[in-house]
Design a protein around this motif. Structure first.
Motif, PDB file in Angstrom:
ATOM      1  N   TYR B 184       0.650  -1.646   0.524  1.00  0.00           N
ATOM      2  CA  TYR B 184      -0.109  -0.060  -0.120  1.00  0.00           C
ATOM      3  C   TYR B 184       0.756   0.981  -0.103  1.00  0.00           C
ATOM      4  N   ARG B 185       1.896   0.982   0.240  1.00  0.00           N
ATOM      5  CA  ARG B 185       2.914   2.364   0.594  1.00  0.00           C
ATOM      6  C   ARG B 185       3.580   2.330  -1.088  1.00  0.00           C
ATOM      7  N   ASP B 186       3.415   2.339  -2.054  1.00  0.00           N
ATOM      8  CA  ASP B 186       3.427   2.312  -3.368  1.00  0.00           C
ATOM      9  C   ASP B 186       2.642   2.749  -3.845  1.00  0.00           C
ATOM     10  N   LEU B 187       1.019   3.561  -2.958  1.00  0.00           N
ATOM     11  CA  LEU B 187      -0.121   3.477  -3.889  1.00  0.00           C
ATOM     12  C   LEU B 187      -0.463   5.064  -3.622  1.00  0.00           C
ATOM     13  N   PRO B 188      -0.986   5.918  -3.738  1.00  0.00           N
ATOM     14  CA  PRO B 188      -0.976   5.631  -5.118  1.00  0.00           C
ATOM     15  C   PRO B 188      -0.152   5.952  -6.109  1.00  0.00           C
ATOM     16  N   ILE B 189      -0.290   5.566  -7.709  1.00  0.00           N
ATOM     17  CA  ILE B 189       0.210   6.009  -8.701  1.00  0.00           C
ATOM     18  C   ILE B 189      -0.374   6.555  -9.069  1.00  0.00           C
ATOM     19  N   LEU B 190       0.174   7.852  -9.302  1.00  0.00           N
ATOM     20  CA  LEU B 190      -0.803   8.373 -10.590  1.00  0.00           C
ATOM     21  C   LEU B 190       0.161  10.116 -11.466  1.00  0.00           C
ATOM     22  N   CYS B 191       0.017   8.936 -12.555  1.00  0.00           N
ATOM     23  CA  CYS B 191       0.556   9.107 -13.479  1.00  0.00           C
ATOM     24  C   CYS B 191       0.288   9.597 -15.367  1.00  0.00           C
ATOM     25  N   ALA B 221      -3.439   4.033 -10.295  1.00  0.00           N
ATOM     26  CA  ALA B 221      -3.311   2.439  -9.096  1.00  0.00           C
ATOM     27  C   ALA B 221      -3.830   3.246  -8.181  1.00  0.00           C
ATOM     28  N   HIS B 222      -4.765   2.488  -7.304  1.00  0.00           N
ATOM     29  CA  HIS B 222      -4.915   2.771  -5.743  1.00  0.00           C
ATOM     30  C   HIS B 222      -5.428   1.844  -5.595  1.00  0.00           C
ATOM     31  N   ALA B 223      -4.975   1.824  -3.590  1.00  0.00           N
ATOM     32  CA  ALA B 223      -5.391   0.732  -3.010  1.00  0.00           C
ATOM     33  C   ALA B 223      -6.798   0.337  -2.642  1.00  0.00           C
ATOM     34  N   THR B 224      -7.860   1.555  -2.759  1.00  0.00           N
ATOM     35  CA  THR B 224      -8.865   1.277  -3.001  1.00  0.00           C
ATOM     36  C   THR B 224     -10.615   1.668  -3.659  1.00  0.00           C
ATOM     37  N   LEU B 302      -0.193  -5.412  -0.969  1.00  0.00           N
ATOM     38  CA  LEU B 302      -0.063  -5.472   0.398  1.00  0.00           C
ATOM     39  C   LEU B 302      -0.484  -4.984   1.200  1.00  0.00           C
ATOM     40  N   ASP B 303      -1.838  -4.497   1.772  1.00  0.00           N
ATOM     41  CA  ASP B 303      -3.067  -2.925   2.367  1.00  0.00           C
ATOM     42  C   ASP B 303      -2.294  -3.834   3.614  1.00  0.00           C
ATOM     43  N   LYS B 304      -2.642  -2.057   4.582  1.00  0.00           N
ATOM     44  CA  LYS B 304      -2.075  -2.105   6.046  1.00  0.00           C
ATOM     45  C   LYS B 304      -2.320  -3.030   6.776  1.00  0.00           C
ATOM     46  N   GLU B 305      -3.617  -4.068   6.351  1.00  0.00           N
ATOM     47  CA  GLU B 305      -3.837  -5.174   7.836  1.00  0.00           C
ATOM     48  C   GLU B 305      -2.192  -6.135   6.798  1.00  0.00           C
ATOM     49  N   LYS B 307      -3.015  -8.103   4.276  1.00  0.00           N
ATOM     50  CA  LYS B 307      -3.778  -8.920   3.083  1.00  0.00           C
ATOM     51  C   LYS B 307      -3.456  -8.651   1.813  1.00  0.00           C
ATOM     52  N   ARG B 308      -3.336  -9.451   1.100  1.00  0.00           N
ATOM     53  CA  ARG B 308      -3.109  -9.276  -0.524  1.00  0.00           C
ATOM     54  C   ARG B 308      -4.228  -9.212  -0.979  1.00  0.00           C
ATOM     55  N   ASP B 309      -4.152  -7.628  -2.622  1.00  0.00           N
ATOM     56  CA  ASP B 309      -5.654  -7.436  -2.644  1.00  0.00           C
ATOM     57  C   ASP B 309      -5.299  -6.725  -3.845  1.00  0.00           C
ATOM     58  N   TYR B 310      -6.063  -6.884  -5.310  1.00  0.00           N
ATOM     59  CA  TYR B 310      -5.618  -6.438  -6.664  1.00  0.00           C
ATOM     60  C   TYR B 310      -5.702  -5.258  -6.119  1.00  0.00           C
ATOM     61  N   VAL B 311      -4.626  -5.001  -7.366  1.00  0.00           N
ATOM     62  CA  VAL B 311      -5.460  -3.240  -7.049  1.00  0.00           C
ATOM     63  C   VAL B 311      -5.973  -2.257  -7.996  1.00  0.00           C
ATOM     64  N   TRP B 312      -7.197  -1.182  -7.440  1.00  0.00           N
ATOM     65  CA  TRP B 312      -7.359  -0.690  -8.401  1.00  0.00           C
ATOM     66  C   TRP B 312      -7.178   0.524  -8.956  1.00  0.00           C
ATOM     67  N   ALA B 313      -8.220   0.559 -10.087  1.00  0.00           N
ATOM     68  CA  ALA B 313      -7.580   1.703 -11.863  1.00  0.00           C
ATOM     69  C   ALA B 313      -8.397   2.336 -12.219  1.00  0.00           C
ATOM     70  N   THR B 314      -7.795   3.201 -12.320  1.00  0.00           N
ATOM     71  CA  THR B 314      -8.404   4.411 -13.580  1.00  0.00           C
ATOM     72  C   THR B 314      -8.119   4.939 -15.031  1.00  0.00           C
ATOM     73  N   SER B 315      -8.053   4.878 -15.958  1.00  0.00           N
ATOM     74  CA  SER B 315      -7.822   5.738 -16.626  1.00  0.00           C
ATOM     75  C   SER B 315      -7.972   6.983 -17.566  1.00  0.00           C
ATOM     76  N   TRP B 316      -8.150   7.881 -18.169  1.00  0.00           N
ATOM     77  CA  TRP B 316      -8.442   9.585 -18.313  1.00  0.00           C
ATOM     78  C   TRP B 316      -7.692   9.825 -19.772  1.00  0.00           C
ATOM     79  N   GLY B 317      -9.051  10.148 -20.258  1.00  0.00           N
ATOM     80  CA  GLY B 317      -8.260  10.629 -21.901  1.00  0.00           C
ATOM     81  C   GLY B 317      -8.561  11.767 -22.507  1.00  0.00           C
ATOM     82  N   VAL B 318      -8.141  12.392 -22.723  1.00  0.00           N
ATOM     83  CA  VAL B 318      -8.500  13.742 -24.249  1.00  0.00           C
ATOM     84  C   VAL B 318      -7.635  13.872 -24.891  1.00  0.00           C
TER      85      VAL B 318
END
Lengths: 535, 535
Positions: B184-191, B221-224, B302-305, B307-318
């Motif tokens: 979770y420390r590597d998140l979010p990624i905001l590229c 990329a986000h943790a939640t 790995l989240d704060k607790e 636990k392993r989970d998949y990362v949540w994603a967004t994408s956006w463009g103009v």
């Protein structure tokens, strides 16, 4: 800005050791005035696992690019991912160059990524130079694999004429200019484009030689030869000024020999820099293309007297290769050293605290420092994140080449002081917060000057005059620029390259024109030229 | 800035007629206070040969893009050349958006142009959406044709796995993020990245739909889930703010129906604008991708607790499509109308003179005006070129949509006045040079507001509520947004599209949630949605 941290991929197991103890913090607090450079260097090195330059220069470079989060190899052979911190430096480079291009009358435009195969063939030397490294698009559709194995290329979607992913854009641009130019009134055309290009390199290295790279390519069209030559030389000056003033990287300005010319150029001007391992790096080129492309694409114009003639052309470019040059010009075994003019942030401030009350007090103090620095036009990052210890942060920002690091603890608050550490010299001093902004502004200028001077001194120490081939073969092993006489033939140049791996980097513009005897053939030489092994 | 002229390709034979007489100059000088809008409009139209909107809207658009030197078709099917004037507007768009992205915590990076074919297949919906429009690289080398006919693709240089020229970068980026994310420390990624992309479109139109286009694509990329949804909505707000404040283009903010979603997204948010011909244009999208790409590329954290989970994603463009939206939102039969905030130059000054002495006097006066305007942050071009008559210049800058045109002649010098013409209203007034800078600054703001209001009034007048399918079919012919009830099924949506060519543009965010009866099926409807024909 705090995002740069988050986007780090370097996950260093060893660093946890230091983070879990307060050793570093206490050490910093108690030994402020002592020199603890040696211990710290050792610690930082372990933290960063950076190969030293003397151990393996090439490995050092690669380690540094990865650990400083500049770039990494992608899943696509030879293509790199430019990471946010690396890209932030590239944006600084872009912005500055773009301003300089516009100041010299150029405008930006955008031309297609694809070049019809037949266009490449129109200029004979050009196609010879690029045909062997072209990515070729042959189809325009995928379809589901009838055997259920993902997708396959749809054989029904074959292009009539293959498209080349541009390795450079002379051909597509001159085919366009044909429609833009009819009379002298349409000239000059002074276009630049920022773009990606692809050259299928067999051996790639991050930034220095990648299959895809980012660059700018200027393409200008002129009514006279003199004007085109003037443009070619003007852009070389722009590149040299940028390299020396912003990258703090001294360069030789010269012209290439026929062997080393751009495919399709009559003359290639270049700037050549010397890296810390004694190898030369071509950092930018400006080509006088004569009427070659105008003839290939039949671009003629009516001059003032109503006579038809072919248009004169130039092209010039620098690429993300400059990132490699920047890294190798200044960095050391502790990591990157960035010139202040291109650093994503010039100053980083690290608070040293044990309690949240202390942090709160420091935050308030730092807020006033930050706003004073910003007024001076200094870019600053305040890293008060609580998940990393100061020791880790110190090593991290050293690795990333931030020119100035400020540390501020509780005792500093009492004394109205701050500790200022220079990245270039690794020296520290404790300063009053009064007039800190003015002092730091000057200090950043000093750093910029100092790293330029250091690079220049290095180049001077590694530039030798050689008169015999025996001595040449000896000296070339030591690296550096060698000024030697050459008979002017490609044959001699080829043989020297074959035997020593050295090439003629350039014939220096306005250099000493004293004639002599070719060190290799004994034939007459018009002047000394610059030899080196190169990237 | 004078270069824009030089790079013009519009060589209008008819304009020579006007240039060779002093008619226009005299007309301007003698009739300053009269309205000669009609004559001038007629003249300008001839000069520019612009089809009127009522005659043929589509032709008007194409004419305008070409004549205003914004872009043109290239030698490569479906790929455009963005000309310097068009690119200067795109640069303004880029700079502003980039600032807004950075203010919201994003950083830029760069990912490869090529995507291994197997990557595309990893997300099922994604590959379905893009496989049919992919440019495919199959070879990496050309060689001389043994029959002497130029160059051919070297069959020995076939790639083991084909590479796709990116149509969008989710797959290559998520394969990279896999190595960047562990906890979770590597998140979010905001590229974000500014890049070119290729989608093999069968029918292309300059800016609106081209095989290659320029765009930005944000990939976060986000943790939640909550954080990812918040990001998706935040970027939609950024786009909407940009469209309304800078492009002066009102937009609806909404979400797409399942049919219209991005291939691989769980939810696609969009901004929708209404063009002057009553057709809608999707101007930007922001996608909530859920965990689809994280699952496809196995990106877990790995989240704060612990636990392993998949990362949540967004994408956006103009994309450069915004250029099409900008052109169609405001322009008229005289040419482009640019909002001052995106105009390459906001003010153009044209001297009106007969002798070089007069010009010299005017030059001096204009120098003081220019420097005062620049201090106000107004970008200004002084066109005192002698090879074009004022009449030509007036028509030219009107065509190019410069918000304010100043004309200054000898009588103005005597009176300390200047003629100020507004591009948006085509009105003129003669003003004192005293405090001109302050007045013009305000006037530019007024123009920005006015063209926004005009576009908003138009949209309001073309937005209707409809309750029966009969009425819908009638109204859809008139263009505009239609708010109607829909039963929520793809089946109904498809049938309406088939019969009327109208699609559901969006379900307005925060819109009226009053339920009703679907106009098509008579089934219950949760709320009205927005229908339109679209680009």
């Amino acid at each position: 800005m705090t995002y740069y941290n988050k986007c780090n991929s370097s996950k260093n197991e060893k660093s946890e050791l230091y983070e879990s103890s307060d050793f570093f913090v206490n050490f910093v607090l108690q030994n402020r005035t002592l020199s603890f450079k040696n211990d710290k260097t050792k610690m930082a090195k372990e933290l960063k696992e950076l190969t030293s330059r003397s151990e393996n220069y090439s490995q050092w470079y690669n380690d540094l690019v990865l650990k400083a989060d500049l770039a990494e190899n992608s899943a696509v052979r030879g293509c790199m991912v430019i990471k946010p911190y690396g890209y932030a430096i590239w944006e600084k480079i872009q912005r500055q160059l773009d301003d300089m291009f516009k100041e010299t009358g150029h405008v930006n435009a955008y031309f297609p990524l694809f070049i019809p195969k037949s266009f490449l063939s129109k200029e004979a030397a050009h196609v010879d130079g690029f045909a062997k490294e072209c990515a070729v698009v042959t189809h325009y559709r995928l379809k589901n694999d009838p055997n259920g194995k993902g997708v396959i290329v749809d054989p029904d979607a074959k292009l009539e004429e293959e498209l080349i992913v541009r390795p450079t854009s002379e051909t597509i641009i001159w085919s366009t200019y044909r429609n833009w130019i009819q009379s002298y009134r349409d000239l000059p055309i002074l276009c630049n484009q920022w773009a990606n290009v692809v050259r299928w390199e067999m051996r790639t290295r991050l930034f220095l030689r990648t299959t895809e790279f980012l660059w700018q390519e200027g393409h200008t069209a002129h009514a006279t030869k003199a004007e085109a030559v003037e443009e070619t030389e003007k852009m070389l000056e722009v590149y040299a000024e940028f390299a020396e003033t912003f990258m703090a990287m001294p360069v030789l300005k010269g012209v290439k020999t026929a062997n080393e010319r751009f495919a399709g150029a009559l003359e290639t001007y270049c700037i050549e820099a010397l890296m810390q391992d004694g190898k030369a790096l071509q950092a930018g080129t400006s080509h006088f293309l004569g009427q070659n492309f105008a003839k290939a694409f039949d671009v003629q114009f009516l001059d003032k007297e109503g006579k038809r003639d072919y248009v004169w052309a130039t092209s010039w470019g620098v690429s993300t290769r400059l990132m490699g040059a920047l890294i190798m010009s200044h960095s050391d075994d502790n990591g990157l050293v960035l010139p202040p003019k291109l650093a994503p942030y010039q100053v980083v401030i690290v608070p040293i605290f044990k309690t949240s009350e202390q942090l709160e007090e420091i935050n308030q103090k730092v807020a006033t420092i930050v706003s004073a620095l910003k007024i001076q036009g200094i870019s600053v990052k305040y890293d008060n994140s609580e998940n990393r210890k100061p020791g880790w942060k110190f090593a991290q920002y050293e690795l990333k080449g931030v020119p100035l690091r400020l540390a501020i603890g509780s005792r500093d608050l009492e004394n109205n002081t701050v500790e200022v550490a220079r990245r270039d010299t690794l020296t520290k001093e404790t300063l009053s917060c009064d007039n800190l902004d003015v002092y730091l502004k000057q200090l950043l200028d000093d750093i910029q000057d100092n790293i330029y001077k250091k690079a220049l001194d290095y180049r001077t120490s590694k530039t030798v005059y050689v008169d015999t081939y025996e001595e040449f073969k000896e000296k070339i092993e030591e690296g550096g620029f060698i000024l030697a006489h050459w008979d002017g033939t490609s044959e001699t140049e080829d043989k020297i390259k074959e035997e020593t791996k050295a090439t003629i980097r350039c014939i220096i513009l306005g250099g000493d024109k004293t004639p002599g005897i070719c060190m290799f053939s004994g034939k007459p030489s018009a002047q000394r030229v610059v030899f080196a092994r190169s990237y």
